[in-house]
Design a protein around this motif. Structure first.
Motif, PDB file in Angstrom:
ATOM      1  N   GLU A  41       0.825  -1.208   0.000  1.00  0.00           N
ATOM      2  CA  GLU A  41       0.000   0.000   0.000  1.00  0.00           C
ATOM      3  C   GLU A  41       0.858   1.256   0.000  1.00  0.00           C
ATOM      4  O   GLU A  41       1.918   1.302   0.616  1.00  0.00           O
ATOM      5  N   GLY A  42       0.374   2.271  -0.693  1.00  0.00           N
ATOM      6  CA  GLY A  42       1.087   3.533  -0.749  1.00  0.00           C
ATOM      7  C   GLY A  42       2.021   3.605  -1.948  1.00  0.00           C
ATOM      8  O   GLY A  42       2.424   2.578  -2.503  1.00  0.00           O
ATOM      9  N   PRO A  43       2.399   4.814  -2.355  1.00  0.00           N
ATOM     10  CA  PRO A  43       3.180   4.978  -3.588  1.00  0.00           C
ATOM     11  C   PRO A  43       4.546   4.306  -3.581  1.00  0.00           C
ATOM     12  O   PRO A  43       4.945   3.703  -4.574  1.00  0.00           O
ATOM     13  N   GLN A  44       5.290   4.384  -2.473  1.00  0.00           N
ATOM     14  CA  GLN A  44       6.640   3.813  -2.479  1.00  0.00           C
ATOM     15  C   GLN A  44       6.602   2.298  -2.585  1.00  0.00           C
ATOM     16  O   GLN A  44       7.344   1.691  -3.363  1.00  0.00           O
ATOM     17  N   ALA A  45       5.740   1.661  -1.815  1.00  0.00           N
ATOM     18  CA  ALA A  45       5.656   0.201  -1.839  1.00  0.00           C
ATOM     19  C   ALA A  45       5.189  -0.307  -3.200  1.00  0.00           C
ATOM     20  O   ALA A  45       5.775  -1.248  -3.759  1.00  0.00           O
ATOM     21  N   VAL A  46       4.142   0.299  -3.761  1.00  0.00           N
ATOM     22  CA  VAL A  46       3.630  -0.208  -5.038  1.00  0.00           C
ATOM     23  C   VAL A  46       4.602   0.096  -6.174  1.00  0.00           C
ATOM     24  O   VAL A  46       4.714  -0.669  -7.134  1.00  0.00           O
ATOM     25  N   ARG A  47       5.323   1.202  -6.075  1.00  0.00           N
ATOM     26  CA  ARG A  47       6.338   1.522  -7.097  1.00  0.00           C
ATOM     27  C   ARG A  47       7.394   0.417  -7.169  1.00  0.00           C
ATOM     28  O   ARG A  47       7.759  -0.056  -8.248  1.00  0.00           O
ATOM     29  N   GLU A  48       7.886   0.001  -5.986  1.00  0.00           N
ATOM     30  CA  GLU A  48       8.918  -1.038  -5.963  1.00  0.00           C
ATOM     31  C   GLU A  48       8.337  -2.398  -6.353  1.00  0.00           C
ATOM     32  O   GLU A  48       9.033  -3.214  -6.978  1.00  0.00           O
ATOM     33  N   ALA A  49       7.086  -2.652  -6.006  1.00  0.00           N
ATOM     34  CA  ALA A  49       6.436  -3.890  -6.433  1.00  0.00           C
ATOM     35  C   ALA A  49       6.326  -3.935  -7.954  1.00  0.00           C
ATOM     36  O   ALA A  49       6.590  -4.973  -8.582  1.00  0.00           O
ATOM     37  N   LEU A  50       5.943  -2.816  -8.559  1.00  0.00           N
ATOM     38  CA  LEU A  50       5.833  -2.757 -10.028  1.00  0.00           C
ATOM     39  C   LEU A  50       7.194  -2.951 -10.693  1.00  0.00           C
ATOM     40  O   LEU A  50       7.308  -3.670 -11.692  1.00  0.00           O
ATOM     41  N   ARG A  51       8.228  -2.329 -10.140  1.00  0.00           N
ATOM     42  CA  ARG A  51       9.559  -2.476 -10.726  1.00  0.00           C
ATOM     43  C   ARG A  51      10.039  -3.922 -10.672  1.00  0.00           C
ATOM     44  O   ARG A  51      10.594  -4.433 -11.650  1.00  0.00           O
TER      45      ARG A  51
END
Length: 341
Positions: A41-51
């Motif tokens: 949840e949240g921008p930082q976590a989902v950003r790294e999940a997407l990467r």
């Protein structure tokens, strides 16, 4: 149409929809274990999940993100996340209202993004076979915030892996995941390791085992000073910072020196004291740091299996250090010594 040319799914507006409830259930451990999925949840976590998802899919491996949910407002604020979603192998984006996102979220104030992710832990055999140089081991660490902090600190220090023994907090607890601030997607994390046979396996992988213990007989300061002393001696000679041989084909170990207990107050800062406390432990060598339970610390059976019990000196009046803080100090001490080698 979405940015990557796919048909845009209808905006999700029903907070009572089955899919909304399925996502919300991942806040509970039984649902996570049954589906082997968890929430980021949240921008930082989902950003790294997407990467990580894109990296794995591009390499021909399985992806990480199962579903990705976002509000219009959040997506407009984070162009970098929107750009990741343009990739042809990105997961499908599902737009939701803020109310739907709140119904899915485990937080009081959701930040506009939720990713449903597959479990990302790594088998212990795989970690040990990779030749790790720095590993953090959490022995029955049960607080989600502390566990997440240590994972984040290990990531920042350049550690190769984090190992959670049985009895430690669930890696996929939403509070643990949030506390890692995306680091759970950066390095190998082992879950459920057996603390009884772990020391032998770590040692067989070439790792020195250091137990972080407030009552330890070795001082982290002393280990750092001994490491600096060896590095300085090596830079003045032929580059070999190990003690010279006394003759014959094999170098001889240094003569053990008695360890002098610290006096009350400031620990001794002499090089001789540092050497006497650290003859057999070198911070520059590959290491596994053991960090214990918040209330009980490390059990005697665990510290007995370590190569050294190391205390972080306290110069002020604090009774002790939080395990997350102590872990950060210890991991950075090893990382610095290894990089300066």
């Amino acid at each position: 149409m979405t940015a990557n040319g796919r048909p845009r799914a209808p905006l999700m507006t029903n907070t009572q929809a089955d899919r909304v409830k399925e996502v919300a259930r991942l806040a509970g451990r039984p649902s996570r274990l049954r589906r082997r999925e968890f929430l980021a949840e949240g921008p930082q976590a989902v950003r790294e999940a997407l990467r990580l998802h894109l990296t794995r899919v591009d390499a021909g491996a399985g992806g990480v993100v199962v579903d990705f949910f976002a509000t219009d407002e959040a997506l407009a604020r984070h162009d970098d996340i929107a750009e990741l979603l343009v990739h042809p192998t990105a997961p499908r984006l599902r737009m939701v209202t803020p109310e739907v996102l709140a119904a899915m979220s485990s937080t009081v104030t959701p930040q506009g993004f939720i990713a449903v992710c597959r479990f990302v832990d790594t088998p212990l055999d795989e970690i040990l076979a990779s030749g790790p140089r720095l590993v953090a081991v959490l022995v029955e660490v049960r607080d989600p915030g502390n566990a997440g902090t240590i994972i984040r600190a290990a990531d920042a220090a350049g550690a190769d892996a984090v190992i959670l023994t049985g009895g430690s907090v669930d890696l996929y607890n939403p509070k643990t995941v949030r506390s890692t601030v995306g680091s759970v997607f950066h390095l190998g994390v082992v879950t459920g390791a057996d603390v009884q046979d772990l020391p032998a396996r770590l040692r067989a992988a070439g790792l020195t085992i250091l137990a972080a213990d407030g009552h330890g007989s070795s001082s982290l300061d002393d280990l750092q000073e001994a490491s600096e002393s060896r590095r300085f001696a090596g830079s003045q000679g032929d580059g070999d910072s190990r003690p010279p041989s006394s003759g014959g084909d094999d170098p001889q170990p240094p003569t053990p020196q008695p360890t002098t207990p610290w006096p009350t107050g400031e620990p001794s800062r002499s090089v001789a004291a540092a050497s006497s406390a650290a003859d057999d432990v070198r911070l520059e060598d590959p290491a596994a740091w053991l960090f214990g339970n918040e209330a009980q610390g490390l059990a005697d059976t665990v510290t007995a299996a370590a190569d050294a019990r190391v205390a972080v000196p306290i110069y002020g009046s604090a009774e002790s250090l939080n395990v997350g803080t102590a872990a950060t100090v210890c991991l950075y001490a090893s990382a610095r010594a290894q990089r300066a080698r």
